[in-house]
Design a protein around this motif. Sequence first.
Motif, PDB file in Angstrom:
ATOM      1  N   ALA A   1       7.967   7.276  -2.477  1.00 53.76           N
ATOM      2  CA  ALA A   1       8.932   6.123  -1.351  1.00 53.76           C
ATOM      3  C   ALA A   1      10.135   6.194  -1.443  1.00 53.76           C
ATOM      4  O   ALA A   1      10.941   6.106  -0.512  1.00 53.76           O
ATOM      5  N   ASP A   2      10.635   6.834  -2.579  1.00 50.53           N
ATOM      6  CA  ASP A   2      12.227   6.646  -2.815  1.00 50.53           C
ATOM      7  C   ASP A   2      12.333   7.791  -4.040  1.00 50.53           C
ATOM      8  O   ASP A   2      11.969   7.790  -4.951  1.00 50.53           O
ATOM      9  N   GLY A   3      13.023   8.780  -3.612  1.00 46.60           N
ATOM     10  CA  GLY A   3      13.387  10.040  -4.658  1.00 46.60           C
ATOM     11  C   GLY A   3      12.175  11.074  -4.590  1.00 46.60           C
ATOM     12  O   GLY A   3      11.358  10.794  -3.683  1.00 46.60           O
ATOM     13  N   SER A   4      12.114  11.865  -5.411  1.00 43.63           N
ATOM     14  CA  SER A   4      11.322  12.983  -5.783  1.00 43.63           C
ATOM     15  C   SER A   4      11.227  13.217  -7.149  1.00 43.63           C
ATOM     16  O   SER A   4      11.910  12.967  -7.910  1.00 43.63           O
ATOM     17  N   ALA A   5      10.441  13.955  -7.355  1.00 45.83           N
ATOM     18  CA  ALA A   5      10.394  14.810  -8.862  1.00 45.83           C
ATOM     19  C   ALA A   5      11.475  15.486  -9.243  1.00 45.83           C
ATOM     20  O   ALA A   5      12.296  15.305 -10.437  1.00 45.83           O
ATOM     21  N   SER A   6      12.122  16.257  -8.311  1.00 45.92           N
ATOM     22  CA  SER A   6      13.527  16.749  -8.579  1.00 45.92           C
ATOM     23  C   SER A   6      14.620  16.147  -8.268  1.00 45.92           C
ATOM     24  O   SER A   6      15.866  16.554  -8.570  1.00 45.92           O
TER      25      SER A   6
ATOM     26  N   PRO B   1       0.878  -1.296   0.083  1.00 43.27           N
ATOM     27  CA  PRO B   1       0.043   0.071  -0.026  1.00 43.27           C
ATOM     28  C   PRO B   1       0.808   1.276   0.171  1.00 43.27           C
ATOM     29  O   PRO B   1       0.346   2.377  -0.160  1.00 43.27           O
ATOM     30  N   THR B   2       2.369   1.261   0.085  1.00 42.96           N
ATOM     31  CA  THR B   2       3.122   2.427   0.235  1.00 42.96           C
ATOM     32  C   THR B   2       3.029   3.143  -1.094  1.00 42.96           C
ATOM     33  O   THR B   2       3.205   2.429  -2.255  1.00 42.96           O
ATOM     34  N   LEU B   3       2.699   4.390  -0.950  1.00 40.06           N
ATOM     35  CA  LEU B   3       2.931   5.107  -2.310  1.00 40.06           C
ATOM     36  C   LEU B   3       4.228   5.209  -3.052  1.00 40.06           C
ATOM     37  O   LEU B   3       5.029   5.459  -2.329  1.00 40.06           O
ATOM     38  N   GLY B   4       4.174   4.763  -4.386  1.00 42.22           N
ATOM     39  CA  GLY B   4       5.408   4.594  -4.931  1.00 42.22           C
ATOM     40  C   GLY B   4       6.219   3.277  -4.897  1.00 42.22           C
ATOM     41  O   GLY B   4       7.131   3.219  -5.534  1.00 42.22           O
ATOM     42  N   SER B   5       5.481   2.305  -4.302  1.00 45.15           N
ATOM     43  CA  SER B   5       6.195   0.987  -4.144  1.00 45.15           C
ATOM     44  C   SER B   5       4.893   0.026  -4.812  1.00 45.15           C
ATOM     45  O   SER B   5       3.963   0.166  -4.340  1.00 45.15           O
ATOM     46  N   VAL B   6       5.477  -0.803  -5.843  1.00 48.54           N
ATOM     47  CA  VAL B   6       4.448  -1.625  -6.427  1.00 48.54           C
ATOM     48  C   VAL B   6       5.011  -2.926  -6.437  1.00 48.54           C
ATOM     49  O   VAL B   6       6.054  -3.189  -6.660  1.00 48.54           O
ATOM     50  N   VAL B   7       4.498  -3.961  -5.797  1.00 51.40           N
ATOM     51  CA  VAL B   7       4.885  -5.386  -5.539  1.00 51.40           C
ATOM     52  C   VAL B   7       3.721  -6.444  -6.376  1.00 51.40           C
ATOM     53  O   VAL B   7       2.588  -6.115  -5.974  1.00 51.40           O
ATOM     54  N   PHE B   8       4.339  -7.309  -7.247  1.00 52.64           N
ATOM     55  CA  PHE B   8       3.606  -8.371  -7.604  1.00 52.64           C
ATOM     56  C   PHE B   8       3.970  -9.723  -7.422  1.00 52.64           C
ATOM     57  O   PHE B   8       5.390  -9.725  -7.151  1.00 52.64           O
ATOM     58  N   ASN B   9       3.134 -10.626  -7.069  1.00 53.60           N
ATOM     59  CA  ASN B   9       3.644 -11.975  -6.705  1.00 53.60           C
ATOM     60  C   ASN B   9       2.468 -12.812  -7.706  1.00 53.60           C
ATOM     61  O   ASN B   9       1.494 -12.992  -7.141  1.00 53.60           O
TER      62      ASN B   9
ATOM     63  N   PRO C   1      15.072  12.244  -9.160  1.00 57.54           N
ATOM     64  CA  PRO C   1      14.284  11.130  -9.746  1.00 57.54           C
ATOM     65  C   PRO C   1      15.196   9.739  -9.439  1.00 57.54           C
ATOM     66  O   PRO C   1      16.458   9.865  -9.199  1.00 57.54           O
ATOM     67  N   SER C   2      14.355   8.966  -8.984  1.00 59.33           N
ATOM     68  CA  SER C   2      14.798   7.494  -8.595  1.00 59.33           C
ATOM     69  C   SER C   2      13.866   6.346  -8.943  1.00 59.33           C
ATOM     70  O   SER C   2      12.751   6.755  -8.830  1.00 59.33           O
ATOM     71  N   ILE C   3      14.389   5.461  -9.826  1.00 57.92           N
ATOM     72  CA  ILE C   3      13.221   4.322 -10.055  1.00 57.92           C
ATOM     73  C   ILE C   3      14.040   3.019 -10.069  1.00 57.92           C
ATOM     74  O   ILE C   3      15.038   2.838 -10.821  1.00 57.92           O
ATOM     75  N   ASP C   4      13.656   1.917  -9.445  1.00 58.27           N
ATOM     76  CA  ASP C   4      14.334   0.627  -8.941  1.00 58.27           C
ATOM     77  C   ASP C   4      13.323  -0.385  -9.491  1.00 58.27           C
ATOM     78  O   ASP C   4      12.061  -0.129  -9.461  1.00 58.27           O
ATOM     79  N   LEU C   5      13.862  -1.414  -9.893  1.00 58.14           N
ATOM     80  CA  LEU C   5      13.165  -2.711 -10.247  1.00 58.14           C
ATOM     81  C   LEU C   5      13.933  -3.744  -9.986  1.00 58.14           C
ATOM     82  O   LEU C   5      15.001  -3.753 -10.430  1.00 58.14           O
ATOM     83  N   ASP C   6      13.352  -4.672  -9.308  1.00 62.49           N
ATOM     84  CA  ASP C   6      13.972  -6.123  -8.889  1.00 62.49           C
ATOM     85  C   ASP C   6      13.068  -7.112  -8.957  1.00 62.49           C
ATOM     86  O   ASP C   6      11.675  -7.093  -8.791  1.00 62.49           O
ATOM     87  N   GLY C   7      13.355  -8.274  -9.269  1.00 63.17           N
ATOM     88  CA  GLY C   7      12.710  -9.479  -9.332  1.00 63.17           C
ATOM     89  C   GLY C   7      13.395 -10.915  -9.382  1.00 63.17           C
ATOM     90  O   GLY C   7      14.581 -11.072  -9.429  1.00 63.17           O
ATOM     91  N   LEU C   8      12.618 -11.944  -9.195  1.00 61.98           N
ATOM     92  CA  LEU C   8      12.811 -13.351  -9.191  1.00 61.98           C
ATOM     93  C   LEU C   8      11.896 -14.065  -9.977  1.00 61.98           C
ATOM     94  O   LEU C   8      10.743 -13.815  -9.767  1.00 61.98           O
ATOM     95  N   THR C   9      12.477 -14.639 -11.078  1.00 66.77           N
ATOM     96  CA  THR C   9      11.478 -15.291 -12.009  1.00 66.77           C
ATOM     97  C   THR C   9      11.953 -16.712 -12.155  1.00 66.77           C
ATOM     98  O   THR C   9      13.214 -17.037 -12.572  1.00 66.77           O
TER      99      THR C   9
END
Length: 223
Positions: free
Chosen positions: A77-82, A50-58, A84-92
């Motif tokens: 949740a991490d960074g701001s408009a001024s 539910p954290t704004l800026g954090s998207v989790v899928f399983n 910028p930060s964008i991270d993606l991680d996963g296990l498949t």
Amino acid sequence: MKLSKIIVAGLAVLSCGCLVQSVNAIPTLTLSDGTTTIMVMDNGAGDLDPTLGSVVFNGAVGSNFNINTSAGLTKPADGSASAPSIDLDGLTHALGAGTLTMTFKETDFTAFPGILTGSFSATVGAGGSATNIVMQNALDLVTNGPFGAPGGFSSGSAALIDGAPYSLTQTAILTFGARGGSTSFDAMGSVPSVPDGGTTATMLGIGLLAVGAARRIYRRATV
């Protein structure tokens, strides 16, 4: 009464100008095997955080990718408009050969000019590969990989070139050999913060001018 209404209207204009970008921005995680596409929006269906800026899928993606846990993290949740930060991680895990493409996108970043730095680490199963691309709008800025088994790490930087505001997208392309197997990765992207070019001061000035105009009208009306 008229004075208070004018002041409220002036402050409302100031507030709307400052908040419009945050209202429009909705971080979105997308997973596709070429046939099945799953889109998860921040705080939408399928988002486990539910954290704004954090998207989790399983869950599974199609019939081949029976296990997938992935997470995207960005502002606020991490960074701001001024800043910028964008991270993606996963296990498949895959049952057999195939390609899974994962993207995480956020809009309304304002840091410009600036340097985008992207880093990518991956652990890759036999016969597979992993590639990471960081995009500004529709432009590929930083590419790391592809890494074959057992994996690797690399980072790179590039100047932002398409003005502001803009979107940033993390893309991970995972390929699997005939025997399938597991691949995990962590992709990070950021742009150091820069001054806002006077935008905040300009908006504050507009608000103050509105208040000043309201006072002058009030004085004339009471003379």
